[in-house]
Design a protein around this motif. Structure first.
Motif, PDB file in Angstrom:
ATOM      1  N   GLU A 100       6.390 -15.930  21.493  1.00  8.83           N
ATOM      2  CA  GLU A 100       6.942 -17.062  20.536  1.00  8.83           C
ATOM      3  C   GLU A 100       6.023 -18.071  20.196  1.00  8.83           C
ATOM      4  O   GLU A 100       5.838 -18.849  21.187  1.00  8.83           O
ATOM      5  N   LYS A 132       7.246 -14.732  16.075  1.00 10.04           N
ATOM      6  CA  LYS A 132       7.204 -13.890  17.019  1.00 10.04           C
ATOM      7  C   LYS A 132       5.874 -13.108  16.651  1.00 10.04           C
ATOM      8  O   LYS A 132       5.530 -12.507  15.573  1.00 10.04           O
ATOM      9  N   GLY A 180       9.615  -7.050  33.015  1.00  7.95           N
ATOM     10  CA  GLY A 180      10.975  -7.165  33.496  1.00  7.95           C
ATOM     11  C   GLY A 180      11.637  -5.760  33.878  1.00  7.95           C
ATOM     12  O   GLY A 180      12.563  -5.912  34.801  1.00  7.95           O
ATOM     13  N   VAL A 217       5.022  -6.912  25.140  1.00  6.15           N
ATOM     14  CA  VAL A 217       5.302  -8.375  25.214  1.00  6.15           C
ATOM     15  C   VAL A 217       5.403  -9.019  24.050  1.00  6.15           C
ATOM     16  O   VAL A 217       5.018  -8.909  22.810  1.00  6.15           O
ATOM     17  N   GLY A 234       6.869 -19.500  24.423  1.00  6.26           N
ATOM     18  CA  GLY A 234       7.638 -18.563  25.233  1.00  6.26           C
ATOM     19  C   GLY A 234       6.918 -17.320  25.117  1.00  6.26           C
ATOM     20  O   GLY A 234       6.279 -16.964  24.325  1.00  6.26           O
ATOM     21  N   SER A 235       7.379 -16.456  26.164  1.00  5.61           N
ATOM     22  CA  SER A 235       6.815 -15.119  25.961  1.00  5.61           C
ATOM     23  C   SER A 235       7.890 -14.298  27.001  1.00  5.61           C
ATOM     24  O   SER A 235       8.287 -14.825  28.154  1.00  5.61           O
ATOM     25  N   LEU A 236       7.857 -13.024  26.602  1.00  5.86           N
ATOM     26  CA  LEU A 236       8.949 -12.026  27.560  1.00  5.86           C
ATOM     27  C   LEU A 236       8.118 -10.795  27.525  1.00  5.86           C
ATOM     28  O   LEU A 236       7.851 -10.193  26.422  1.00  5.86           O
ATOM     29  N   ASP A 237       7.956 -10.370  28.979  1.00  6.04           N
ATOM     30  CA  ASP A 237       7.055  -9.409  29.200  1.00  6.04           C
ATOM     31  C   ASP A 237       7.944  -8.302  29.568  1.00  6.04           C
ATOM     32  O   ASP A 237       8.584  -8.395  30.729  1.00  6.04           O
ATOM     33  N   VAL A 238       8.427  -7.457  28.532  1.00  5.28           N
ATOM     34  CA  VAL A 238       9.487  -6.493  28.646  1.00  5.28           C
ATOM     35  C   VAL A 238       9.242  -5.284  29.724  1.00  5.28           C
ATOM     36  O   VAL A 238       9.940  -5.189  30.769  1.00  5.28           O
TER      37      VAL A 238
END
Length: 176
Positions: free
Chosen positions: A99, A123, A83, A96, A76-80
């Motif tokens: 995970e 992470k 967002g 970013v 997974g990844s979260l591009d803050v």
């Protein structure tokens, strides 16, 4: 009213200083990967500077290829930044959270220390501080300090540290 941009500024300053807060009195040990900075054993965080000229896209590619070469998956990844922009909040700072997971090692450590799941998946965070791209991780060996001593979990955590730092080494140079 507390603005998200204020929170972002506090978060950025906190991260920038967190990796260096205890350096003066820290116990520094060699990283398990040659050519990488020493590990501050007094901090859960391991921070490295990205090589000059390496772009966030190259870091992403380096994390993907590095994880694959270490028998890990990017789960997974979260591009803050993206967002925030999607919500109409201006953000020019890349941030970013990637995970990564090695399911074989993960199952071993979770079998011997199920509580470790609070720190899974591992992470690798890419962020920018004072114009410098950086990579940050929380070391699995440090996380084990919160649990009863367990030789098998410690062995696995050391291997995870090595794999994550190897991925970071590849990503910091934008390598494939």
């Amino acid at each position: 009213m507390f603005r998200i941009s204020s929170l972002w500024a506090i978060l950025s300053v906190g991260l920038a200083s967190a990796g260096f807060a205890c350096i003066a009195n820290a116990a520094l040990v060699a990283a398990p990967v040659s050519g990488m900075p020493k590990i501050n054993t007094d901090s859960p965080l391991y921070v490295v500077n990205v090589d000059q000229g390496v772009t966030p896209a190259e870091i992403k590619l380096g994390i993907s290829s590095g994880a694959e070469s270490e028998n890990m998956n990017v789960v997974g990844s979260l591009d803050v930044q993206q967002g925030l922009q999607e919500r109409g909040i201006k953000s020019n700072t890349p941030y970013v959270i990637y995970e990564v997971c090695n399911l074989v090692l993960g199952s071993k450590i979770l079998t011997s220390s199920p509580e470790f799941g609070a720190f899974a998946p591992c992470k690798i965070v890419m962020y920018q501080s004072h114009g410098q791209l950086k990579l940050l991780t929380y070391l699995p060996t440090y996380a084990l300090r919160y649990f009863p001593k367990n030789a098998e979990a410690e062995k696995v955590a050391k291997e995870l540290d090595k794999q994550i730092i190897t991925v970071m080494k590849q990503a910091k140079s934008g390598g494939l």
